[in-house]
Design a protein around this motif. Structure first.
Motif, short mmCIF file in Angstrom:
data_model
loop_
_atom_site.label_atom_id
_atom_site.label_comp_id
_atom_site.label_asym_id
_atom_site.label_seq_id
_atom_site.Cartn_x
_atom_site.Cartn_y
_atom_site.Cartn_z
N ARG A 37 0.84 -1.19 0.00
CA ARG A 37 0.00 0.00 0.00
C ARG A 37 0.88 1.24 0.00
O ARG A 37 1.88 1.30 0.72
N GLN A 40 3.03 2.90 3.24
CA GLN A 40 2.95 2.01 4.39
C GLN A 40 4.28 1.38 4.76
O GLN A 40 4.33 0.48 5.59
N ALA A 44 5.25 5.36 6.92
CA ALA A 44 3.96 5.07 7.56
C ALA A 44 3.67 5.95 8.76
O ALA A 44 4.58 6.38 9.48
#
Length: 364
Positions: A37, A40, A44
């Protein structure tokens, strides 16, 4: 081989997204590779601080340039990208950096205990002076990742990059599990995977890998309208290198230690028990320094950190036969200016002199 854009960007963290956005703004076609993603990996979570202060005046100047680019992003994206809370820095190191900030035209000033309490209503009483960076604040990391991912949705290639290689024919090859492709330029912004990809292409990038932990606490009672980010090297409440930043709405506050945890070259953690020890230190710090917080974390973030050997604020761009590779630490705040520099170099320009490895950016 199917038709491809001219330029590939590997990694959709803060730097990769900023670079792809800068290329798109120039009208360049981009393939943006990401194995998971967006945002991430190393990028993150909330809790990043935009600050101007640094030991190297060149970093201060680049931060000022980046701050202006953040304002441009806010206009294009229609959302606040850096909070208007400011940054409060405590300790002798912070006071020592003030003259450099003033020389570079940064709106930062020395403030006393009364204004410290006003700027940071969650903080325990502090008897000394601090430095307030008016244009600093909390980076809206989740908004940045979400909005740029949406803008760049058509550019994504969700796949793991196994290797990159200059072909010797003025292209760079990218290999993923299912296919290969060639581009005129490839930009590697792969976080913990950067050194590995660079080594496979014949380039040694001295990126050190470590682990990091950050805890988020809820505000006790009503959230203040504004609360400054905190950079604490004073040692008044135990730990001497702490950073903290409010979430949007100021109802939560994230705390991290500048200290990181050692990992081996293969990425395994040397001593996993350090995670629990760091978590406990942040809880104890919150109790002592930030009585305006509930002292039990509601969220814990574990993430990777990469750094260059010569300074904690160091970053650099390596260039090698059509490859551009970026590595460094504390670079969330620099995302727009690094992205713009990478886009310029990929589009046929030169890597900025101060961002080349030999410049050793970050050294005082």
């Amino acid at each position: 081989m199917r038709n491809r854009p001219d330029i590939a960007v590997i990694g959709a963290g803060c730097i990769g997204l900023a670079t792809a956005e800068a290329l798109a703004e120039r009208g360049e076609s981009v393939a943006l590779y990401e194995s998971g993603r967006p945002g991430q990996g190393q990028s993150a979570g909330q809790g990043r601080v935009f600050r101007h202060a640094a030991d190297d005046p060149r970093v201060v100047s680049l931060a000022a340039e980046s701050r202006e680019l953040w304002r441009g992003l806010e206009e294009r994206l229609g959302e606040e990208m850096i909070s208007r809370d400011g940054v409060l820095a405590l300790g002798e190191a912070a006071l020592g950096r003030l003259s450099t900030l003033e020389e570079r035209g940064i709106h930062a000033r020395r403030i006393g205990p009364d204004e410290i309490s006003e700027r940071h209503p969650l903080l325990a009483g502090f008897g000394g002076d601090g430095v307030f960076d008016e244009a600093g604040g909390a980076i809206r990391t989740l908004s940045f990742i979400r909005l740029l991912s949406q803008r760049l949705a058509d550019s994504f290639e969700f796949d793991e990059v196994i290797a990159v290689r200059p072909t010797g024919a003025e292209t760079v090859e990218v290999r993923v599990p299912g296919h290969r492709a060639e581009y005129s330029r490839v930009i590697v912004c792969a976080g913990r995977g950067t050194a590995q990809l660079a080594r496979g292409a014949g380039l040694d990038v001295p990126v050190d890998l470590a682990c990091h932990i950050r805890s988020t606490f809820e505000v006790a009672g009503e959230a203040p309208d504004r609360v400054a980010c905190l950079l604490d090297s004073a040692g008044e409440w135990g730990d001497e290198s702490v950073y903290a930043a409010p979430a949007p709405g100021c109802d939560r506050y994230s705390i991290g230690l500048a200290e990181v945890m050692e990992v081996r070259e293969d990425g395994s953690v040397v001593d996993p028990a350090q995670f629990a020890a760091h978590e406990e230190r942040m809880i104890e710090y919150a109790k002592r320094a930030l009585p305006g917080l509930n002292p039990q974390p509601v969220e814990i973030l574990h993430c990777w950190a990469t750094s260059l050997p010569w300074n904690e604020d160091a970053f650099a761009i390596w260039e090698h036969e059509g490859l551009l590779i970026v590595g460094g630490h504390n670079i969330w705040k620099m995302a727009p200016v690094i992205g713009a520099a990478l886009a310029e170099a990929a589009a046929g320009g030169e890597v900025r002199e101060e961002m080349r490895p030999e410049a050793r950016l970050g050294e005082a």
